[in-house]
Motif scaffolding. Structure first.
Motif, mmCIF file in Angstrom:
data_model
loop_
_atom_site.group_PDB
_atom_site.id
_atom_site.type_symbol
_atom_site.label_atom_id
_atom_site.label_comp_id
_atom_site.label_asym_id
_atom_site.label_seq_id
_atom_site.Cartn_x
_atom_site.Cartn_y
_atom_site.Cartn_z
ATOM 1 N N GLU A 12 78.875 28.020 27.341
ATOM 2 C CA GLU A 12 77.461 27.771 27.059
ATOM 3 C C GLU A 12 76.769 27.103 28.243
ATOM 4 O O GLU A 12 75.656 27.483 28.627
ATOM 5 C CB GLU A 12 77.317 26.890 25.810
ATOM 6 C CG GLU A 12 77.795 27.535 24.526
ATOM 7 C CD GLU A 12 76.922 28.690 24.082
ATOM 8 O OE1 GLU A 12 75.828 28.875 24.644
ATOM 9 O OE2 GLU A 12 77.332 29.411 23.157
ATOM 10 N N LEU A 13 77.409 26.096 28.824
ATOM 11 C CA LEU A 13 76.814 25.401 29.962
ATOM 12 C C LEU A 13 76.691 26.323 31.171
ATOM 13 O O LEU A 13 75.671 26.314 31.876
ATOM 14 C CB LEU A 13 77.648 24.169 30.310
ATOM 15 C CG LEU A 13 77.693 23.066 29.244
ATOM 16 C CD1 LEU A 13 78.708 21.991 29.636
ATOM 17 C CD2 LEU A 13 76.315 22.457 29.032
ATOM 18 N N GLY A 14 77.733 27.117 31.414
ATOM 19 C CA GLY A 14 77.686 28.048 32.535
ATOM 20 C C GLY A 14 76.621 29.111 32.348
ATOM 21 O O GLY A 14 75.933 29.500 33.304
ATOM 22 N N GLN A 15 76.470 29.573 31.106
ATOM 23 C CA GLN A 15 75.459 30.591 30.849
ATOM 24 C C GLN A 15 74.046 30.044 31.044
ATOM 25 O O GLN A 15 73.179 30.722 31.600
ATOM 26 C CB GLN A 15 75.617 31.147 29.438
ATOM 27 C CG GLN A 15 74.769 32.377 29.167
ATOM 28 C CD GLN A 15 75.210 33.101 27.920
ATOM 29 O OE1 GLN A 15 75.351 32.503 26.858
ATOM 30 N NE2 GLN A 15 75.439 34.395 28.024
ATOM 31 N N TRP A 16 73.825 28.804 30.609
ATOM 32 C CA TRP A 16 72.518 28.193 30.840
ATOM 33 C C TRP A 16 72.239 28.035 32.332
ATOM 34 O O TRP A 16 71.107 28.244 32.790
ATOM 35 C CB TRP A 16 72.437 26.831 30.135
ATOM 36 C CG TRP A 16 71.815 26.950 28.786
ATOM 37 C CD1 TRP A 16 72.442 27.229 27.602
ATOM 38 C CD2 TRP A 16 70.426 26.822 28.476
ATOM 39 N NE1 TRP A 16 71.536 27.274 26.585
ATOM 40 C CE2 TRP A 16 70.287 27.025 27.081
ATOM 41 C CE3 TRP A 16 69.293 26.536 29.227
ATOM 42 C CZ2 TRP A 16 69.059 26.966 26.433
ATOM 43 C CZ3 TRP A 16 68.062 26.476 28.581
ATOM 44 C CH2 TRP A 16 67.961 26.682 27.206
ATOM 45 N N ALA A 17 73.260 27.690 33.092
ATOM 46 C CA ALA A 17 73.083 27.579 34.542
ATOM 47 C C ALA A 17 72.654 28.918 35.133
ATOM 48 O O ALA A 17 71.726 28.985 35.959
ATOM 49 C CB ALA A 17 74.386 27.106 35.194
ATOM 50 N N LEU A 18 73.303 30.002 34.700
ATOM 51 C CA LEU A 18 72.959 31.323 35.215
ATOM 52 C C LEU A 18 71.561 31.731 34.777
ATOM 53 O O LEU A 18 70.788 32.288 35.576
ATOM 54 C CB LEU A 18 73.993 32.354 34.754
ATOM 55 C CG LEU A 18 73.833 33.774 35.294
ATOM 56 C CD1 LEU A 18 73.826 33.782 36.822
ATOM 57 C CD2 LEU A 18 74.941 34.677 34.759
ATOM 58 N N TRP A 19 71.214 31.464 33.543
ATOM 59 C CA TRP A 19 69.858 31.773 33.069
ATOM 60 C C TRP A 19 68.806 31.082 33.921
ATOM 61 O O TRP A 19 67.790 31.680 34.279
ATOM 62 C CB TRP A 19 69.699 31.325 31.620
ATOM 63 C CG TRP A 19 70.384 32.188 30.609
ATOM 64 C CD1 TRP A 19 70.872 33.453 30.792
ATOM 65 C CD2 TRP A 19 70.672 31.840 29.248
ATOM 66 N NE1 TRP A 19 71.449 33.913 29.638
ATOM 67 C CE2 TRP A 19 71.338 32.955 28.665
ATOM 68 C CE3 TRP A 19 70.449 30.719 28.470
ATOM 69 C CZ2 TRP A 19 71.773 32.942 27.333
ATOM 70 C CZ3 TRP A 19 70.860 30.713 27.152
ATOM 71 C CH2 TRP A 19 71.512 31.821 26.593
ATOM 72 N N LEU A 20 69.050 29.817 34.240
ATOM 73 C CA LEU A 20 68.064 29.068 35.020
ATOM 74 C C LEU A 20 68.001 29.543 36.470
ATOM 75 O O LEU A 20 66.927 29.557 37.081
ATOM 76 C CB LEU A 20 68.371 27.577 34.950
ATOM 77 C CG LEU A 20 68.121 26.951 33.567
ATOM 78 C CD1 LEU A 20 68.640 25.523 33.515
ATOM 79 C CD2 LEU A 20 66.638 26.992 33.225
ATOM 80 N N ALA A 80 69.211 23.884 36.813
ATOM 81 C CA ALA A 80 70.334 24.800 37.017
ATOM 82 C C ALA A 80 71.517 24.049 37.607
ATOM 83 O O ALA A 80 72.676 24.231 37.184
ATOM 84 C CB ALA A 80 69.915 25.958 37.930
ATOM 85 N N PHE A 81 71.242 23.181 38.583
ATOM 86 C CA PHE A 81 72.299 22.355 39.169
ATOM 87 C C PHE A 81 72.900 21.414 38.119
ATOM 88 O O PHE A 81 74.113 21.190 38.092
ATOM 89 C CB PHE A 81 71.741 21.552 40.334
ATOM 90 C CG PHE A 81 72.739 20.644 40.991
ATOM 91 C CD1 PHE A 81 73.750 21.159 41.787
ATOM 92 C CD2 PHE A 81 72.665 19.261 40.820
ATOM 93 C CE1 PHE A 81 74.684 20.320 42.387
ATOM 94 C CE2 PHE A 81 73.587 18.417 41.421
ATOM 95 C CZ PHE A 81 74.594 18.954 42.197
ATOM 96 N N TYR A 82 72.073 20.874 37.267
ATOM 97 C CA TYR A 82 72.523 20.005 36.169
ATOM 98 C C TYR A 82 73.534 20.728 35.289
ATOM 99 O O TYR A 82 74.609 20.190 34.974
ATOM 100 C CB TYR A 82 71.278 19.585 35.388
ATOM 101 C CG TYR A 82 71.469 19.002 34.016
ATOM 102 C CD1 TYR A 82 71.961 17.710 33.834
ATOM 103 C CD2 TYR A 82 71.081 19.720 32.886
ATOM 104 C CE1 TYR A 82 72.079 17.165 32.565
ATOM 105 C CE2 TYR A 82 71.194 19.186 31.619
ATOM 106 C CZ TYR A 82 71.705 17.911 31.460
ATOM 107 O OH TYR A 82 71.812 17.377 30.203
#
Length: 206
Positions: free
Chosen positions: A50-58, A87-89
């Motif tokens: 989930e965290l990785g996917q949010w990073a990619l989305w951003l 995204a870095f977060y």
């Protein structure tokens, strides 16, 4: 056109801090779900995903800002720094979950980075993001001058590496990671005509 102008006026009135808060909130929610059994039988893996996917989305959202302004006259440029930093977060949280909750053993962490290509690529993306995050402030923009813009073109490489990390991480042939990779490629390709025109204009001027 009226809808576009209304949206641009609305975007100008939205404080940037609201974007930071709104984008930060999903992370603690996912942590809560993981701690309470809401992420299934493998909560750590699910939390990483989930965290990785949010990073990619951003990362993808950050890439859309220039094409939106160029081709649709939608201006959300004021939010680009917030989106990049968030995204870095998410990338940092994604990495911390892997380091602290998943692998845990220091020697195994290094072995995975060296031996597993998708982890190597993910770490490369994270390392590239470090100077981008560190210089995402007004002082750095003034200090670096034109070099700041050149440095932040590394965002393109980060997005490609992030999408490639997702593709290689997927087991079997999955359309979702390939879709994200295709979106990144298209968004980068949309920059090419403008970049080509600038090159030609510089050559003519010279």
């Amino acid at each position: 056109m009226l809808a576009r102008d209304a949206f641009n006026r609305f975007a100008r009135r939205v404080p940037t801090w609201i974007v930071y808060v709104a984008l930060a909130l999903p992370a603690p929610w996912f942590v809560y779900l993981g701690a309470t059994g809401g992420l299934g039988v493998e909560p750590i893996k699910a939390l990483e995903h989930e965290l990785g996917q949010w990073a990619l989305w951003l990362l993808i959202a950050g890439l859309t800002i220039t094409p939106l302004r160029r081709y649709a006259s939608i201006n959300v440029l004021k939010f680009r720094r917030a989106i990049g930093l968030m995204a870095f977060y998410y990338v940092t949280l994604h990495l911390l979950v892997w380091l602290v909750l998943d692998v845990q053993v220091l020697s195994q962490i290094w072995a995975d980075i060296v031996k597993r290509p998708y982890i190597t690529i993910g770490m490369a993306a994270f390392v590239l993001m470090l100077p981008l995050a560190a210089t995402s402030n007004n002082w750095s923009i003034r200090k670096l001058g034109p070099r700041w813009r050149q440095l932040h073109k590394a965002t393109y490489a980060v997005a490609i590496l992030g999408a490639l990390h997702f593709v290689m991480l997927a087991k079997g042939f999955l359309l979702e990671p390939l879709f994200y990779m295709a979106v990144v490629i298209v968004l980068l390709a949309l920059r090419w005509p403008q970049r080509r025109r600038k090159t030609v204009n510089r050559e003519r001027a010279a």
